[in-house]
Design a protein around this motif. Structure first.
Motif, mmCIF file in Angstrom:
data_model
loop_
_atom_site.group_PDB
_atom_site.id
_atom_site.type_symbol
_atom_site.label_atom_id
_atom_site.label_comp_id
_atom_site.label_asym_id
_atom_site.label_seq_id
_atom_site.Cartn_x
_atom_site.Cartn_y
_atom_site.Cartn_z
ATOM 1 N N ARG A 15 46.482 -22.914 -6.346
ATOM 2 C CA ARG A 15 47.785 -22.930 -6.600
ATOM 3 C C ARG A 15 48.243 -23.514 -7.907
ATOM 4 O O ARG A 15 47.307 -23.839 -8.736
ATOM 5 N N LYS A 16 49.576 -23.289 -7.911
ATOM 6 C CA LYS A 16 50.298 -23.937 -9.391
ATOM 7 C C LYS A 16 49.597 -23.326 -10.538
ATOM 8 O O LYS A 16 49.272 -24.203 -11.537
ATOM 9 N N ARG A 17 49.299 -22.269 -10.803
ATOM 10 C CA ARG A 17 48.642 -21.638 -11.956
ATOM 11 C C ARG A 17 49.553 -21.739 -12.953
ATOM 12 O O ARG A 17 48.983 -21.989 -14.263
ATOM 13 N N LEU A 18 50.876 -21.734 -13.032
ATOM 14 C CA LEU A 18 51.640 -22.018 -14.428
ATOM 15 C C LEU A 18 51.202 -23.487 -14.529
ATOM 16 O O LEU A 18 51.336 -23.683 -16.152
ATOM 17 N N GLU A 19 51.230 -24.372 -13.999
ATOM 18 C CA GLU A 19 50.842 -25.811 -14.250
ATOM 19 C C GLU A 19 49.542 -25.877 -14.782
ATOM 20 O O GLU A 19 49.211 -26.554 -15.993
ATOM 21 N N GLN A 20 48.512 -24.979 -14.314
ATOM 22 C CA GLN A 20 47.430 -25.031 -14.939
ATOM 23 C C GLN A 20 47.128 -24.538 -16.577
ATOM 24 O O GLN A 20 46.693 -25.178 -17.191
ATOM 25 N N TYR A 21 48.127 -23.541 -16.555
ATOM 26 C CA TYR A 21 48.221 -22.799 -17.756
ATOM 27 C C TYR A 21 48.735 -24.101 -18.815
ATOM 28 O O TYR A 21 48.152 -24.175 -19.978
ATOM 29 N N SER A 22 49.828 -24.786 -18.382
ATOM 30 C CA SER A 22 50.508 -25.689 -19.246
ATOM 31 C C SER A 22 49.425 -27.015 -19.654
ATOM 32 O O SER A 22 49.495 -27.371 -20.797
ATOM 33 N N ILE A 23 48.684 -27.018 -18.646
ATOM 34 C CA ILE A 23 47.729 -28.427 -19.063
ATOM 35 C C ILE A 23 46.733 -27.891 -19.857
ATOM 36 O O ILE A 23 46.305 -28.558 -20.829
ATOM 37 N N PHE A 24 46.072 -26.500 -19.780
ATOM 38 C CA PHE A 24 45.053 -26.331 -20.537
ATOM 39 C C PHE A 24 45.379 -26.034 -22.213
ATOM 40 O O PHE A 24 44.995 -26.314 -23.246
ATOM 41 N N HIS A 25 47.004 -25.568 -22.108
ATOM 42 C CA HIS A 25 47.719 -25.497 -23.288
ATOM 43 C C HIS A 25 47.616 -26.656 -24.305
ATOM 44 O O HIS A 25 47.209 -26.999 -25.377
ATOM 45 N N THR A 26 47.885 -27.796 -23.276
ATOM 46 C CA THR A 26 47.914 -29.194 -24.072
ATOM 47 C C THR A 26 46.544 -29.640 -24.435
ATOM 48 O O THR A 26 46.217 -30.162 -25.506
ATOM 49 N N ILE A 27 45.525 -29.430 -23.468
ATOM 50 C CA ILE A 27 44.197 -29.775 -24.017
ATOM 51 C C ILE A 27 43.643 -29.206 -25.101
ATOM 52 O O ILE A 27 43.027 -29.620 -26.027
ATOM 53 N N LEU A 28 43.865 -27.786 -25.300
ATOM 54 C CA LEU A 28 43.424 -26.787 -26.039
ATOM 55 C C LEU A 28 43.928 -27.498 -27.519
ATOM 56 O O LEU A 28 43.504 -27.596 -28.442
ATOM 57 N N PHE A 29 45.464 -27.624 -27.683
ATOM 58 C CA PHE A 29 45.983 -28.190 -28.939
ATOM 59 C C PHE A 29 45.698 -29.547 -29.305
ATOM 60 O O PHE A 29 45.673 -29.960 -30.350
ATOM 61 N N GLU A 30 45.339 -30.584 -28.163
ATOM 62 C CA GLU A 30 44.829 -31.629 -28.831
ATOM 63 C C GLU A 30 43.186 -31.441 -29.373
ATOM 64 O O GLU A 30 43.013 -32.198 -30.427
ATOM 65 N N PHE A 31 42.461 -30.517 -29.104
ATOM 66 C CA PHE A 31 41.259 -30.195 -29.466
ATOM 67 C C PHE A 31 41.665 -29.701 -31.224
ATOM 68 O O PHE A 31 41.018 -30.189 -31.829
ATOM 69 N N ILE A 32 42.573 -28.696 -31.164
ATOM 70 C CA ILE A 32 42.804 -28.068 -32.305
ATOM 71 C C ILE A 32 43.606 -29.249 -33.518
ATOM 72 O O ILE A 32 42.808 -29.068 -34.471
ATOM 73 N N TYR A 33 44.093 -30.030 -33.194
ATOM 74 C CA TYR A 33 44.569 -30.980 -33.879
ATOM 75 C C TYR A 33 43.456 -32.056 -34.295
ATOM 76 O O TYR A 33 43.425 -32.607 -35.597
ATOM 77 N N ASP A 34 42.556 -32.253 -33.475
ATOM 78 C CA ASP A 34 41.483 -33.050 -33.730
ATOM 79 C C ASP A 34 40.292 -32.341 -34.617
ATOM 80 O O ASP A 34 39.651 -32.904 -35.703
ATOM 81 N N ALA A 35 40.264 -30.871 -34.443
ATOM 82 C CA ALA A 35 39.352 -30.160 -35.032
ATOM 83 C C ALA A 35 39.863 -29.635 -36.741
ATOM 84 O O ALA A 35 38.955 -29.224 -37.413
ATOM 85 N N PHE A 36 41.053 -29.463 -36.799
ATOM 86 C CA PHE A 36 41.515 -28.867 -38.054
ATOM 87 C C PHE A 36 41.145 -29.568 -39.399
ATOM 88 O O PHE A 36 41.258 -30.959 -39.379
#
Length: 279
Positions: free
Chosen positions: A139-160
């Motif tokens: 359930r709450k697929r929208l929240e899952q999407y939002s959480i992964f969005h945050t995780i991914l961009f934490e990765f991007i900022y560390d990786a850049f």
């Protein structure tokens, strides 16, 4: 953050499209024979280790992944991985694609590290816990999407590491235009000065801009001003005439006519619909 990430700040959020592919996989492996053998993915796959150890290898990149570390697997290149040691290897893996303007692979625009330790692992670990709960419930697929969005961009900022210079001349003028529009949105000559940021003709620049954002610069500026006006209409202290002026419109009636065309109701009706003056 010490490194220059200005390029990331130039990207308008609306230009990015994140798509999640397949179900999130939460691995818990404790077997000598567990491995990934030359699997080729059609999209990106972000592996995040939450415990134990595993060795990942793809192309020229190889790493022993431990808790708090991430490995970004690229599409189209065989991936190998195997469990190391006696402890359970625990990890989250999510397939995804990230496009700029709907068609440009985001990672092609930057130079980055594919393996890293999260600088804010405690925060990421908490997010992963909630992500796992939601994935298990279905359930709450929208929240899952939002959480992964945050995780991914934490990765991007560390990786850049830097902007990819091979693509800079092709797309950077659009990013510069968008940044200029954001900063000078309400100025009378914003369109003319924005077009001067491109080394190409105005007609060509407008065509490329429209291809990437779905509308020419003039329409984008108009839409951005009307979006700003909606926020100001939610504040009681501004009259509609003042809002029109603050958003770069010299005529209240012209503003009202465009607003009605854009949202199918007048600024006054929009305000009445969203706030009460009797509070």
């Amino acid at each position: 953050m010490d490194k220059n990430v200005g390029f990331l700040e130039l990207l308008p959020p609306e230009s990015l499209k994140l798509t999640l592919h397949l179900q999130t996989l939460f691995q818990r492996q404790h077997a000598d024979y567990w491995s990934i053998e030359n699997v080729v993915y059609a999209d990106y796959d972000l592996f995040i280790c939450t415990g134990g150890k595993a060795e990942f290898s793809q192309g020229k990149v190889s790493s022993l992944l431990t808790e708090g570390e991430a490995f970004l697997a690229l599409p189209g290149i065989p991936l190998q991985a195997k469990h190391i040691g006696e402890d359970y290897f625990r990890a989250a893996a999510q397939h995804f694609s990230l496009k700029v303007f709907g068609e440009i692979d985001f990672f092609s625009l930057i130079n980055y590290r594919r393996v890293l330790r999260f600088s804010n692992w405690e925060y990421i670990d908490t997010l992963l816990g909630r992500y796992k709960e939601l994935a298990a419930s279905g359930r709450k697929r929208l929240e899952q999407y939002s959480i992964f969005h945050t995780i991914l961009f934490e990765f991007i900022y560390d990786a850049f590491q830097s902007e990819n210079s091979e693509h800079k001349s092709s797309y950077n003028f659009i990013f510069q235009m968008l940044a200029y529009i954001q900063e000078h949105l309400t100025e009378k000559d914003v369109l003319e000065k924005t077009l001067l940021l491109s080394a190409y003709t105005h007609d060509y620049t407008s065509r490329v801009f429209k291809k990437r954002l779905g509308m020419p610069p003039k329409q984008y500026i108009l839409k951005s001003r009307l979006d700003l006006s909606q926020n100001l209409l939610l504040r009681k202290e501004f009259s509609i005439k003042e809002i029109a002026y603050r958003c770069g419109f010299s005529d209240e009636y012209y503003f009202s006519r465009l607003f009605r065309k854009y949202l199918n109701l007048s600024p006054r009706a929009f305000r009445k619909q969203h706030i009460s003056f009797n509070d």
